[in-house]
Scaffold this motif. Structure first.
Motif, PDB file in Angstrom:
ATOM      1  N   ILE A 105       0.559  -1.854  -0.221  1.00 50.98           N
ATOM      2  CA  ILE A 105       0.080   0.213   0.342  1.00 50.98           C
ATOM      3  C   ILE A 105       0.723   0.914  -0.049  1.00 50.98           C
ATOM      4  O   ILE A 105       1.831   1.723   0.486  1.00 50.98           O
ATOM      5  N   LYS A 106       0.323   2.518  -0.537  1.00 50.48           N
ATOM      6  CA  LYS A 106       1.209   3.718  -1.137  1.00 50.48           C
ATOM      7  C   LYS A 106       0.779   4.709  -0.299  1.00 50.48           C
ATOM      8  O   LYS A 106      -0.244   4.770  -1.037  1.00 50.48           O
ATOM      9  N   GLU A 107       1.896   5.221   0.129  1.00 50.84           N
ATOM     10  CA  GLU A 107       0.759   7.000   1.184  1.00 50.84           C
ATOM     11  C   GLU A 107       1.324   7.764  -0.278  1.00 50.84           C
ATOM     12  O   GLU A 107       2.122   8.270  -0.367  1.00 50.84           O
ATOM     13  N   LEU A 108      -0.343   8.272  -0.312  1.00 46.80           N
ATOM     14  CA  LEU A 108       0.094   9.375  -1.452  1.00 46.80           C
ATOM     15  C   LEU A 108      -0.211  10.579  -0.862  1.00 46.80           C
ATOM     16  O   LEU A 108       0.869  11.788  -0.649  1.00 46.80           O
ATOM     17  N   ARG A 109      -0.760  11.179   0.955  1.00 45.14           N
ATOM     18  CA  ARG A 109      -1.093  12.310   1.452  1.00 45.14           C
ATOM     19  C   ARG A 109      -1.220  11.498   3.054  1.00 45.14           C
ATOM     20  O   ARG A 109      -2.335  10.934   2.913  1.00 45.14           O
ATOM     21  N   LEU A 110      -1.047  12.426   4.039  1.00 47.26           N
ATOM     22  CA  LEU A 110      -1.497  11.938   4.768  1.00 47.26           C
ATOM     23  C   LEU A 110      -1.824  13.498   6.029  1.00 47.26           C
ATOM     24  O   LEU A 110      -0.415  14.367   5.383  1.00 47.26           O
ATOM     25  N   ILE A 111      -2.594  13.668   6.585  1.00 45.47           N
ATOM     26  CA  ILE A 111      -2.569  15.012   7.816  1.00 45.47           C
ATOM     27  C   ILE A 111      -2.748  14.386   9.225  1.00 45.47           C
ATOM     28  O   ILE A 111      -3.957  13.238   8.716  1.00 45.47           O
ATOM     29  N   HIS A 112      -1.843  14.883   9.530  1.00 45.26           N
ATOM     30  CA  HIS A 112      -2.273  14.287  11.132  1.00 45.26           C
ATOM     31  C   HIS A 112      -2.386  15.440  11.788  1.00 45.26           C
ATOM     32  O   HIS A 112      -1.202  16.376  11.945  1.00 45.26           O
ATOM     33  N   ILE A 113      -3.111  15.473  12.821  1.00 47.88           N
ATOM     34  CA  ILE A 113      -3.791  16.288  13.816  1.00 47.88           C
ATOM     35  C   ILE A 113      -3.955  16.006  14.750  1.00 47.88           C
ATOM     36  O   ILE A 113      -4.517  15.418  15.718  1.00 47.88           O
ATOM     37  N   TYR A 114      -2.732  16.643  16.194  1.00 49.69           N
ATOM     38  CA  TYR A 114      -3.120  16.411  17.567  1.00 49.69           C
ATOM     39  C   TYR A 114      -2.771  17.656  18.723  1.00 49.69           C
ATOM     40  O   TYR A 114      -2.305  19.092  17.534  1.00 49.69           O
ATOM     41  N   PRO A 115      -3.471  17.873  19.356  1.00 49.35           N
ATOM     42  CA  PRO A 115      -3.077  19.010  20.620  1.00 49.35           C
ATOM     43  C   PRO A 115      -1.687  19.364  20.347  1.00 49.35           C
ATOM     44  O   PRO A 115      -1.103  18.547  20.625  1.00 49.35           O
ATOM     45  N   LEU A 116      -1.459  20.552  20.728  1.00 52.67           N
ATOM     46  CA  LEU A 116      -0.653  20.435  21.427  1.00 52.67           C
ATOM     47  C   LEU A 116      -0.566  21.633  22.410  1.00 52.67           C
ATOM     48  O   LEU A 116      -1.338  23.513  22.549  1.00 52.67           O
ATOM     49  N   SER A 117       0.410  21.987  23.008  1.00 54.46           N
ATOM     50  CA  SER A 117       0.471  22.558  24.383  1.00 54.46           C
ATOM     51  C   SER A 117       1.816  23.475  24.230  1.00 54.46           C
ATOM     52  O   SER A 117       2.642  22.637  24.674  1.00 54.46           O
ATOM     53  N   GLU A 118       1.816  24.801  24.009  1.00 53.09           N
ATOM     54  CA  GLU A 118       3.397  25.420  24.437  1.00 53.09           C
ATOM     55  C   GLU A 118       2.828  27.010  25.295  1.00 53.09           C
ATOM     56  O   GLU A 118       2.107  27.301  24.554  1.00 53.09           O
TER      57      GLU A 118
ATOM     58  N   SER B   2       1.946  15.451   5.096  1.00 55.83           N
ATOM     59  CA  SER B   2       2.556  14.377   4.365  1.00 55.83           C
ATOM     60  C   SER B   2       2.052  14.002   3.234  1.00 55.83           C
ATOM     61  O   SER B   2       1.276  14.088   3.019  1.00 55.83           O
ATOM     62  N   GLU B   3       3.101  14.236   2.380  1.00 58.13           N
ATOM     63  CA  GLU B   3       2.254  13.533   1.177  1.00 58.13           C
ATOM     64  C   GLU B   3       4.425  12.109   0.275  1.00 58.13           C
ATOM     65  O   GLU B   3       5.307  12.172   0.577  1.00 58.13           O
ATOM     66  N   ASN B   4       3.564  11.034   0.183  1.00 59.30           N
ATOM     67  CA  ASN B   4       4.413  10.712  -0.330  1.00 59.30           C
ATOM     68  C   ASN B   4       5.124  10.146   0.796  1.00 59.30           C
ATOM     69  O   ASN B   4       6.106   9.337   0.519  1.00 59.30           O
ATOM     70  N   GLY B   5       4.842   9.832   1.684  1.00 59.11           N
ATOM     71  CA  GLY B   5       5.427   9.513   3.007  1.00 59.11           C
ATOM     72  C   GLY B   5       6.555  10.377   3.768  1.00 59.11           C
ATOM     73  O   GLY B   5       7.387  10.212   4.528  1.00 59.11           O
ATOM     74  N   LYS B   6       6.533  11.540   3.117  1.00 56.88           N
ATOM     75  CA  LYS B   6       7.263  12.704   3.797  1.00 56.88           C
ATOM     76  C   LYS B   6       7.018  13.760   4.237  1.00 56.88           C
ATOM     77  O   LYS B   6       5.837  14.669   3.089  1.00 56.88           O
ATOM     78  N   THR B   7       7.148  14.399   4.918  1.00 58.13           N
ATOM     79  CA  THR B   7       6.633  15.777   5.315  1.00 58.13           C
ATOM     80  C   THR B   7       6.387  16.857   4.627  1.00 58.13           C
ATOM     81  O   THR B   7       7.717  17.396   4.018  1.00 58.13           O
ATOM     82  N   LYS B   8       5.204  17.890   4.306  1.00 55.13           N
ATOM     83  CA  LYS B   8       5.713  18.707   3.442  1.00 55.13           C
ATOM     84  C   LYS B   8       5.828  20.149   4.344  1.00 55.13           C
ATOM     85  O   LYS B   8       5.749  20.684   3.666  1.00 55.13           O
ATOM     86  N   LYS B   9       5.080  19.932   5.480  1.00 59.55           N
ATOM     87  CA  LYS B   9       4.024  20.960   5.950  1.00 59.55           C
ATOM     88  C   LYS B   9       4.053  21.119   6.916  1.00 59.55           C
ATOM     89  O   LYS B   9       2.945  20.045   7.467  1.00 59.55           O
ATOM     90  N   THR B  10       4.374  21.819   8.082  1.00 62.09           N
ATOM     91  CA  THR B  10       3.437  21.299   9.237  1.00 62.09           C
ATOM     92  C   THR B  10       2.394  23.077   9.608  1.00 62.09           C
ATOM     93  O   THR B  10       3.958  24.069   9.582  1.00 62.09           O
ATOM     94  N   ILE B  11       2.192  22.760  10.332  1.00 65.32           N
ATOM     95  CA  ILE B  11       0.999  23.948  10.890  1.00 65.32           C
ATOM     96  C   ILE B  11       0.330  23.958  12.391  1.00 65.32           C
ATOM     97  O   ILE B  11      -0.330  23.047  12.724  1.00 65.32           O
TER      98      ILE B  11
END
Length: 279
Positions: free
Chosen positions: A221-234, A245-254
């Motif tokens: 199975i090949k990953e094309l795109r993945l969005i992972h959202i999680y709580p953050l405390s800073e 992520s695209e194709n298994g590589k992180t493209k952008k972090t927001i």
């Protein structure tokens, strides 16, 4: 008179003896029933149960369609083990006959796939070391996962909650003549086939949200795109972090508030994110 008295004593003695024997027999019968009840509580022999499946297959393999379910092990241990099954017929395609034998016990899980060709059954796949979790779908079911018009074999693997499904996927290739295990497919949460014959996934649990697009490439199975959202405390402030992520590589972090994240993710996932993080 003496003779009558003697005969009466003999009759009483015989009645007493008969009564005693009957009572004794009843006690023995109860004892046997108790022993049988105790025997019925003994753990089923997994090898006997497995052999029972193959014996059934041997007795019915002259037919083109048959099925059976053996829930002996399942009833003894409970829902954590699926019933053992044998099923044959046009399971994957209309012009070919397949049989699937499936067992689940304390040693491991196993699946055997046979193809009937010119009246002879040939084993085309075997896997007896499966690790499949507890689920509400006790037997394999059949669905086309790659859009080629041939159904594939899916075994459900629910984890980590009853509202999340994962699957072990056995892909039918070469028009159902071969079966391959699609590696990594079991790691996709709640997979569905979309209109483009790609795999879509949406998963929300324990403060995490994942949404992905995948494609089946032969036996992987090949990953094309993945969005992972999680709580953050800073710095004492609560917000969210979204990793694209695209194709298994992180493209952008927001990093943003919930509303800020929603505005920046693909439109098809906004309702799910809003429901999970902004309810």
């Amino acid at each position: 008179m003496q003779y009558q008295f003697h005969m009466r004593n003999v009759i009483i003695s015989l009645l007493f003896a008969t009564s005693f024997i009957a009572c004794n027999t009843a006690i023995k019968d109860k004892s046997n029933q108790s022993a049988m009840a105790t025997d019925s509580l003994q753990e089923p022999d997994i090898y006997v149960l497995r052999q029972r499946l193959f014996d059934y297959f041997e007795r019915h393999k002259h037919e083109d369609a048959f099925d059976t379910t053996d829930d002996t092990y399942n009833r003894y241990w409970g829902y954590s083990y699926r019933p053992n099954t044998v099923e044959a017929g046009h399971l994957l395609c209309i012009n070919k006959t397949h049989a699937v034998i499936r067992f689940s016990d304390s040693l491991n899980n196993g699946i055997f796939v046979f193809l009937k060709d010119k009246g002879e059954w040939n084993k085309i796949y075997e896997d007896t070391t499966l690790e499949i979790g507890i689920d509400e779908h006790p037997v394999p079911y059949y669905k086309d996962w790659n859009g080629d018009g041939i159904k594939d074999i899916s075994v459900s693997n629910t984890y980590p909650t009853n509202y999340t499904e994962r699957f072990r996927l056995y892909l039918s290739i070469d028009s159902g003549r071969q079966i391959v295990n699609v590696r990594g497919f079991e790691n996709i949460y709640n997979p569905e086939v979309d209109s483009n014959n790609m795999i879509s996934s949406v998963y929300a649990h324990a403060g995490n949200f994942l949404a992905g697009k995948y494609v089946i490439n032969k036996d992987t199975i090949k990953e094309l795109r993945l969005i992972h959202i999680y709580p953050l405390s800073e710095n004492g402030k609560d917000s969210l972090c979204a990793v694209f992520s695209e194709n298994g590589k992180t493209k952008k972090t927001i990093k943003s508030t919930g509303k800020g994240i929603v505005q920046q993710i693909p439109a098809q996932y906004r309702k799910d994110v809003e429901a999970y993080f902004l309810h």
